[in-house]
Write a protein that holds these residues in place. Structure first.
Motif, PDB file in Angstrom:
ATOM      1  N   ILE A   1       0.837  -1.204   0.000  1.00 13.45           N
ATOM      2  CA  ILE A   1       0.000   0.000   0.000  1.00 13.45           C
ATOM      3  C   ILE A   1       0.868   1.250   0.000  1.00 13.45           C
ATOM      4  O   ILE A   1       0.567   2.231  -0.687  1.00 13.45           O
ATOM      5  N   TYR A   2       1.972   1.205   0.734  1.00 13.67           N
ATOM      6  CA  TYR A   2       2.887   2.333   0.754  1.00 13.67           C
ATOM      7  C   TYR A   2       3.526   2.560  -0.621  1.00 13.67           C
ATOM      8  O   TYR A   2       3.747   3.708  -1.041  1.00 13.67           O
ATOM      9  N   ALA A   3       3.794   1.471  -1.334  1.00 15.05           N
ATOM     10  CA  ALA A   3       4.370   1.602  -2.678  1.00 15.05           C
ATOM     11  C   ALA A   3       3.446   2.391  -3.600  1.00 15.05           C
ATOM     12  O   ALA A   3       3.899   3.121  -4.482  1.00 15.05           O
ATOM     13  N   LEU A   4       2.138   2.275  -3.377  1.00 17.73           N
ATOM     14  CA  LEU A   4       1.185   3.031  -4.188  1.00 17.73           C
ATOM     15  C   LEU A   4       1.306   4.527  -3.919  1.00 17.73           C
ATOM     16  O   LEU A   4       1.043   5.343  -4.808  1.00 17.73           O
TER      17      LEU A   4
ATOM     18  N   ALA B   1      -6.905  19.378  -3.208  1.00 19.03           N
ATOM     19  CA  ALA B   1      -8.124  18.624  -2.891  1.00 19.03           C
ATOM     20  C   ALA B   1      -7.865  17.122  -2.923  1.00 19.03           C
ATOM     21  O   ALA B   1      -8.355  16.369  -2.062  1.00 19.03           O
ATOM     22  N   ILE B   2      -7.082  16.673  -3.911  1.00 15.26           N
ATOM     23  CA  ILE B   2      -6.730  15.250  -3.981  1.00 15.26           C
ATOM     24  C   ILE B   2      -5.922  14.842  -2.756  1.00 15.26           C
ATOM     25  O   ILE B   2      -6.156  13.779  -2.163  1.00 15.26           O
ATOM     26  N   ALA B   3      -4.966  15.695  -2.361  1.00 12.17           N
ATOM     27  CA  ALA B   3      -4.139  15.377  -1.198  1.00 12.17           C
ATOM     28  C   ALA B   3      -4.976  15.281   0.078  1.00 12.17           C
ATOM     29  O   ALA B   3      -4.843  14.322   0.850  1.00 12.17           O
ATOM     30  N   ILE B   4      -5.830  16.273   0.294  1.00 15.29           N
ATOM     31  CA  ILE B   4      -6.674  16.256   1.494  1.00 15.29           C
ATOM     32  C   ILE B   4      -7.585  15.033   1.483  1.00 15.29           C
ATOM     33  O   ILE B   4      -7.784  14.374   2.515  1.00 15.29           O
ATOM     34  N   GLY B   5      -8.137  14.713   0.319  1.00 18.60           N
ATOM     35  CA  GLY B   5      -8.977  13.523   0.217  1.00 18.60           C
ATOM     36  C   GLY B   5      -8.208  12.257   0.534  1.00 18.60           C
ATOM     37  O   GLY B   5      -8.720  11.354   1.224  1.00 18.60           O
ATOM     38  N   GLY B   6      -6.966  12.173   0.050  1.00 20.05           N
ATOM     39  CA  GLY B   6      -6.159  10.990   0.317  1.00 20.05           C
ATOM     40  C   GLY B   6      -5.844  10.809   1.789  1.00 20.05           C
ATOM     41  O   GLY B   6      -6.022   9.718   2.356  1.00 20.05           O
ATOM     42  N   TRP B   7      -5.389  11.893   2.436  1.00 19.74           N
ATOM     43  CA  TRP B   7      -5.091  11.796   3.863  1.00 19.74           C
ATOM     44  C   TRP B   7      -6.362  11.541   4.669  1.00 19.74           C
ATOM     45  O   TRP B   7      -6.343  10.829   5.684  1.00 19.74           O
ATOM     46  N   GLY B   8      -7.473  12.100   4.213  1.00 22.35           N
ATOM     47  CA  GLY B   8      -8.738  11.853   4.898  1.00 22.35           C
ATOM     48  C   GLY B   8      -9.154  10.392   4.837  1.00 22.35           C
ATOM     49  O   GLY B   8      -9.667   9.827   5.819  1.00 22.35           O
ATOM     50  N   ILE B   9      -8.934   9.757   3.687  1.00 25.19           N
ATOM     51  CA  ILE B   9      -9.247   8.326   3.556  1.00 25.19           C
ATOM     52  C   ILE B   9      -8.362   7.513   4.492  1.00 25.19           C
ATOM     53  O   ILE B   9      -8.835   6.582   5.171  1.00 25.19           O
ATOM     54  N   LEU B  10      -7.078   7.844   4.541  1.00 22.71           N
ATOM     55  CA  LEU B  10      -6.175   7.105   5.433  1.00 22.71           C
ATOM     56  C   LEU B  10      -6.589   7.266   6.892  1.00 22.71           C
ATOM     57  O   LEU B  10      -6.397   6.344   7.704  1.00 22.71           O
ATOM     58  N   LEU B  11      -7.166   8.412   7.229  1.00 20.89           N
ATOM     59  CA  LEU B  11      -7.592   8.663   8.605  1.00 20.89           C
ATOM     60  C   LEU B  11      -8.890   7.949   8.942  1.00 20.89           C
ATOM     61  O   LEU B  11      -9.025   7.374  10.032  1.00 20.89           O
ATOM     62  N   ALA B  12      -9.842   7.941   8.009  1.00 14.04           N
ATOM     63  CA  ALA B  12     -11.213   7.554   8.352  1.00 14.04           C
ATOM     64  C   ALA B  12     -11.589   6.124   7.989  1.00 14.04           C
ATOM     65  O   ALA B  12     -12.574   5.602   8.511  1.00 14.04           O
ATOM     66  N   PHE B  13     -10.836   5.481   7.089  1.00 14.62           N
ATOM     67  CA  PHE B  13     -11.279   4.180   6.576  1.00 14.62           C
ATOM     68  C   PHE B  13     -10.276   3.076   6.870  1.00 14.62           C
ATOM     69  O   PHE B  13      -9.122   3.325   7.202  1.00 14.62           O
ATOM     70  N   ARG B  14     -10.742   1.854   6.730  1.00 19.25           N
ATOM     71  CA  ARG B  14      -9.915   0.658   6.876  1.00 19.25           C
ATOM     72  C   ARG B  14     -10.176  -0.260   5.686  1.00 19.25           C
ATOM     73  O   ARG B  14     -11.139  -0.103   4.965  1.00 19.25           O
ATOM     74  N   GLY B  15      -9.317  -1.231   5.522  1.00 18.32           N
ATOM     75  CA  GLY B  15      -9.447  -2.139   4.394  1.00 18.32           C
ATOM     76  C   GLY B  15      -8.395  -1.848   3.336  1.00 18.32           C
ATOM     77  O   GLY B  15      -8.154  -0.687   2.984  1.00 18.32           O
TER      78      GLY B  15
ATOM     79  N   VAL C   1      -9.502   0.350   0.000  1.00 15.20           N
ATOM     80  CA  VAL C   1      -9.763   1.780   0.183  1.00 15.20           C
ATOM     81  C   VAL C   1      -8.507   2.503   0.653  1.00 15.20           C
ATOM     82  O   VAL C   1      -8.236   3.646   0.247  1.00 15.20           O
ATOM     83  N   LEU C   2      -7.682   1.848   1.486  1.00 14.51           N
ATOM     84  CA  LEU C   2      -6.440   2.471   1.924  1.00 14.51           C
ATOM     85  C   LEU C   2      -5.451   2.598   0.761  1.00 14.51           C
ATOM     86  O   LEU C   2      -4.667   3.557   0.708  1.00 14.51           O
ATOM     87  N   SER C   3      -5.489   1.668  -0.162  1.00 17.71           N
ATOM     88  CA  SER C   3      -4.640   1.769  -1.353  1.00 17.71           C
ATOM     89  C   SER C   3      -5.011   3.003  -2.165  1.00 17.71           C
ATOM     90  O   SER C   3      -4.142   3.732  -2.664  1.00 17.71           O
TER      91      SER C   3
END
Length: 430
Positions: A265-268, A298-312, A315-317
């Protein structure tokens, strides 16, 4: 008759190799040695990883004088000397009996990495390209991650099979063989004589052609302006977000993801950074830069927001990839926007000062995010702060870019026609 290829493209090719080998190899493989050093030298990992802090601080100090370095020394000899110094530092690392010698070697490597593989690339491209600047900066930025992807398994295999000392020797040889000829025989800091930056055309009929490529806000004036401090603050905030990237594999393991899946996931995120650099560079060339920045923020904020709020994993990828794309705001957009705001005249000096602040912020940010994790038991606060940092940085872009352009217009409204053309900041061409 075939039209002669502009020399700017030769400079671009050299910067591409500098990014691919210089940055991709020397920066992106540095942590591969840590586990072997910990085991072989019998020291804690925290002491080994301190080499990264030493490198960052040395780089920040070196950047303080980078803006005027090439006014005193021809870029070919300066860059060539730094490449030789890096090779010798890797040789010293290979025979180091302990951490003290490794720290000394990393002082040298930190200075070289910051100037030769960081500062020089946007400076060269800013001097040689008036058209397609965003694109070429984006390509060279993307090649840093590609270089890391290519060299990481190679150096990792060498360390695993032959030891960390051999790994340092191999790295030093690759740096010397691939980069020294380019530094001595290809790189030129700025157009001279009848040469002009690629894509440059006179602003108006009858303009003094020799002077126009070097117009811009003098560094002494820029340092006293609000737009400059806006860019400094912007660089600090965005480097603090970048510092969290080094914690992301650890973050994934703290939320229950296995190390193998966490690495994937980090490689992505790294792949996203490459895609983002290419995309934002091309977009800035053709679209309103504030609009481009808005999309990528906006893409960056969305990405960090997904990492904060979701699991799996799936979606984390997605979130990891988006967060990587957002890194392009700092790594590509900021250098290009500084050139747009202040012009070419003292671009190198102005950029160097912004990079100093950012480098210190990154070095401190890695430790800061570690402290926040230790204090709260999670990375949630750091992830939330990253989103806020991006938002504030965008506000600074909205304010600083047009203000810088207004300052540039005032400084260049009445150019001295009879004045001798000044060299591009830091040109030092004999």
């Amino acid at each position: 008759m075939h039209r002669r290829v502009h020399y700017a493209w030769a400079v671009f090719a050299a910067t591409a190799v500098l990014s691919f080998v210089g940055f991709g190899l020397t920066v992106n493989t540095s942590s591969l040695y840590w586990a072997s050093l910990e085991k072989d030298l019998g020291v804690p990992l925290s002491s080994v990883s301190l080499m990264g802090t030493v490198t960052g601080i040395a780089g920040a100090v070196a950047l303080l004088g980078a803006g005027s370095l090439f006014q005193k020394i021809d870029v070919r000899w300066a860059l060539g000397g730094m490449i030789v110094a890096a090779t010798l530092a890797y040789g010293l690392s290979a025979v180091a009996p302990g951490l003290v010698v490794l720290y000394i070697a990393n002082v040298v490597l930190g200075a070289v990495k910051a100037i030769a593989f960081g500062f020089v690339i946007p400076l060269l491209l800013g001097n040689w390209f008036d058209r397609h600047l965003g694109l070429v900066v984006g390509i060279t930025g993307a090649l840093t991650a590609v270089g890391g992807a290519v060299f990481s398994p190679i150096i990792g295999s060498v360390i695993e099979s032959s030891g960390w000392r051999t790994g340092y020797v191999v790295t030093g040889v690759i740096v010397l063989v691939t980069l020294l000829p380019l530094a001595l025989f290809v790189v030129r800091l700025a157009p001279t004589g009848d040469q002009k930056p690629y894509g440059w055309t006179p602003a108006e009929p009858g303009a003094v052609e020799a002077a126009l490529p070097t117009v811009g806000v003098p560094a002494s004036r820029a340092y006293r302006s609000a737009p400059f401090y806006g860019f400094v603050a912007m660089g600090i905030l965005l480097q603090l977000t970048g510092a969290l990237v080094q914690h992301i594999p650890t973050y994934f393991t703290t939320i229950g993801i296995g190390l193998t899946a966490a690495s994937s996931i980090y490689a992505l995120l790294l792949i996203g950074a490459s895609v983002g650099k290419l995309a934002i560079g091309a977009a800035i060339d053709h679209l309103n830069p504030v609009l481009v920045a808005a999309v990528f923020v906006a893409i960056a904020i969305g990405g960090w927001g997904i990492l904060l709020a979701f699991r799996g994993d799936a979606v984390l990828s997605t979130g990891s990839f988006m967060a990587g794309i957002g890194q392009a705001v700092n790594l590509v957009a900021v250098p290009v926007l500084i050139r747009t705001a202040f012009g070419a005249k003292d671009y190198g000096k102005i950029l160097a000062k912004v990079l100093v602040a950012g480098s210190l912020a990154n070095a401190g940010g890695v430790y800061l995010h570690g402290l926040l994790y230790s204090a709260t038991g999670s990375y949630r606060l750091s992830l939330s702060l990253d989103m806020g940092f991006y938002a504030v940085a965008f506000v600074l872009i909205v304010l600083a870019l047009p203000a810088g352009r207004r300052l540039l217009r005032r400084e260049t409204a009445a150019p001295a026609v009879d004045a001798a053309p000044a060299p591009v900041a830091g040109s030092g061409v004999a």
